[in-house]
Design an enzyme around this catalytic site. Sequence first.
Site, PDB file in Angstrom:
ATOM      1  N   HIS A  62      -4.547  -4.985  -0.117  1.00 54.96           N
ATOM      2  CA  HIS A  62      -3.505  -5.610   0.710  1.00 54.96           C
ATOM      3  C   HIS A  62      -3.553  -6.648   0.457  1.00 54.96           C
ATOM      4  CE1 HIS A  62      -3.167  -1.912   3.234  1.00 54.96           C
ATOM      5  NE2 HIS A  62      -4.183  -1.465   2.152  1.00 54.96           N
ATOM      6  N   CYS A  72       1.780  -0.921  -0.367  1.00 54.69           N
ATOM      7  CA  CYS A  72      -0.331   0.189  -0.134  1.00 54.69           C
ATOM      8  C   CYS A  72       0.225   1.592  -0.228  1.00 54.69           C
ATOM      9  CB  CYS A  72      -1.025  -0.197   1.249  1.00 54.69           C
ATOM     10  SG  CYS A  72      -2.285   0.740   0.664  1.00 54.69           S
ATOM     11  N   GLU A 115      -2.492  -8.695   2.812  1.00 54.08           N
ATOM     12  CA  GLU A 115      -2.829  -9.427   4.231  1.00 54.08           C
ATOM     13  C   GLU A 115      -4.953  -9.812   4.050  1.00 54.08           C
ATOM     14  OE1 GLU A 115      -1.909  -6.775   3.478  1.00 54.08           O
ATOM     15  OE2 GLU A 115      -2.621  -4.937   4.877  1.00 54.08           O
TER      16      GLU A 115
END
Lengths: 254, 193
Positions: free
Chosen positions: B175, B77, B177
């Site tokens: 993202h 990011c 994750e």
Amino acid sequence: MPARRIIPCLDVRDGRVVKGIRFRDHRDVGDIVEHAERYAAEGADELVFYDITASAEGRSLDPSWVRRIARVIDIPFAVAGGIRSRDDAARCLDAGADKVSINSPALERPALISTLARDFGSQCVVLGIDSLRREGDYVVKQYTGDVATTRDAGRGTLDWVREATERGAGEIVLNCIAEDGVRTGYDIAHTKAVIAATTVPVIASGGAGAPDHFRDAFEAGASGALAATVFHDRLIGIQDLKEYLGACGMEVRR
Amino acid sequence: MKLAIVDIGCGNIGAISIAFERLGLDPIVSSDAATIQSADRVILPGVGAAGHAMEQIRWRGLFFVLRGLKQPVLGICLGMQLMFEASEEAGVHCLGIIPGRVTKLEPAPGRPVPHMGWSRLDVSDPGTGLKTGDYVYFAHSYACTDGPHSVATAVHGRAIPAAVRKDNFVGAQFHPERSGDAGARFLKAFLDP
């Protein structure tokens, strides 16, 4: 515009998931981690966890359950409930939340929105608004976690949306109170008015009872649609809902 | 494998650490140059403002350390944006590892900003672990300019580099994750190219 988001909302009290009708009469519907895992597996695009009593009780939410959720799911989630300072927000983000949602504390001190946007970025800052239609206008309600504490915030909804966007809120969750938990559909006119007042994503909330209610919210321009009862009670399956929306020509993540 | 997450005092370190823990690693969160330089893989995270993040990098003496890393480095990011030359956000100079700039996304009717949610990818490099048609999660108001180092793109008004690669430096605007299976594939491909 990204895929339209389906967002189950989990109301949390004492680390358990609860659900009420028109913000009253909350009943326990289960363990928070089990719910989070189930929704992630079923294809929810995002989750929101509201500690419904934190604000009214003058405390911040407990980061320990935030971390428990962050460990088990691989989709984004926001947390809300009594986040009233930079440090409260930092604790939630450090525990693994992707966004913090603020409501009553932002009404008490609008500068909180600016502080959080500056330090964590707008994309982390969600403004929750509990809005009520009244005499052709929309007004903001405050401390809605408990019917005894709920009161007028003394603001018009659209003015508040404009101010919050100006201050750096990155997303608005518009909860139309009269419709909450009654499953007669999102308040579309209300939602459209808020979308027209801001450039940030707006999430429709309050009143979802059938798949076409979600379609209506997305046709009105909502980036996401939030619901609790229909998912908790398994009245609508998320995969079925996405198939329906896909068949209506809407982009959904499958 | 020793995995270091660079601590620049901002943001989503919690979620990123946990994602690597899910993959069986035990990441070290550090701003110590020697610890970062000796890691097998380095993650540059970040959410928030580019100006603040670059100040933190300079203040912690990491500007030349990060630029000089030879092992695989992944910016996530804002961490990816910092790898570019400069950001329109407060007119800040970044690390200058990848050619190009970071500019603000402009909202339009039906296209809100931040770009928030799951967008579909067009992938030109299967070595990323990603494939065309994957949906991944974005949350950003600024984006890098598209260029020869883009290996996956999404569209939000304009083409947005979703993943970039130059030499040992990899970036993800999305993202990983928080991007379900696609995100996990991307992280695994970074760990074991």
